[in-house]
Design an enzyme around this catalytic site. Structure first.
Site: not given
Length: 271
Positions: A54, A65
């Protein structure tokens, strides 16, 4: 060297084939542009036994995040990282033998438009796409455009997702379904959340696509436990914390090999 053209369905086909041998799947994450030689981390990941990689496109206002990935994004942006520069770096890489999956927020997709964005991914040799802030009921346009470009979008499912919506997520996902182990943001945790078990079981009732479990997978023991429920793991914050602390590609290869070994040991465990 230009990345090779991927066949349609390359991500899912690759992960299915490896899963069907009994292998636990490992997908490490790196923020694109985090260092001048950041693509060396991709080579190290592949050498450590990653089944997919990724690559995060840094965004200035992330919503999902945690602190570590936010710091990594800020560092990359301060270095001048951009979508175009990161994809150009990927375009110059040789085939790593594993698919690349880009993750980013929908603002960056909309900035260029889904058609242009997905076409650029394809040219860079990317096969999959994760857009964590794209809800399934708004995903039709992107999934259609992505399919036409040969890009497989994987949608996220969380512990709070009701079963009917979970079925929609599984139906619209391609490549794999990304199971979020906890409600919250990315980041390292001391133990695998109990909610992960129920979520992966519910996803399996809705699809036979590979299920990768993320958010908090930080140690070999957690990877081993996750493999008992999911087909594999996504490891992001634990990787990026090491990068931010100065770890080089060889250090990351050694760390990921401990997770690879844990996943393999779990696969070899008598049932």
């Amino acid at each position: 060297m230009t990345s090779p053209t991927l066949a349609a369905g390359a991500v899912e086909g690759h992960l299915r084939a490896r899963r069907d041998t009994g292998r636990g799947l490992l997908m490490p994450y790196v923020t694109g542009g985090i260092t001048p030689d950041w693509t060396d981390y991709l080579r190290a990941f592949a050498a450590a036994g990653a089944d997919a990689i990724e690559v995060g496109l840094p965004f200035s206002d992330p919503t999902l995040d945690g602190v570590t990935i936010q710091q990594a994004s800020d560092t990359a942006l301060a270095r001048g990282a951009s979508t175009r520069r990161i994809l150009a770096d990927l375009s110059g890489m040789p085939d790593l033998g594993v698919p690349l999956v880009v993750s980013t927020y929908y603002n960056l997709v909309l900035h260029d438009g889904p058609e242009t964005f997905c076409a650029a991914l394809r040219r860079a040799g990317v096969g999959g796409l994760i857009v964590p802030d794209l809800p399934v009921h708004e995903a039709d346009e992107l999934t259609a455009v992505a399919a036409a470009a040969g890009i497989e979008p994987a949608l996220l499912a969380s512990p709070s997702t009701p079963q009917p919506r979970l079925a929609e997520i599984a139906h619209h996902s391609r490549g794999f379904v990304y199971a979020v182990s906890v409600m919250g943001t990315t980041g390292e945790r001391t133990a695998l959340a109990a909610s992960a078990t129920e979520l992966t079981e519910r996803i399996r009732r809705a699809t036979d696509r590979p299920v990768l479990l993320g958010f908090g997978i930080s140690t070999p023991d957690q990877a081993r436990e996750a493999r008992r429920h999911a087909d594999g793991v996504v490891v992001g914050a634990a990787v990026m914390r090491r990068v931010l602390d100065g770890a080089g590609p060889d250090d990351l290869r050694a760390f990921l090999m401990t997770l690879r070994q844990a996943l393999d040991q779990e696969c070899d465990r008598p049932r």
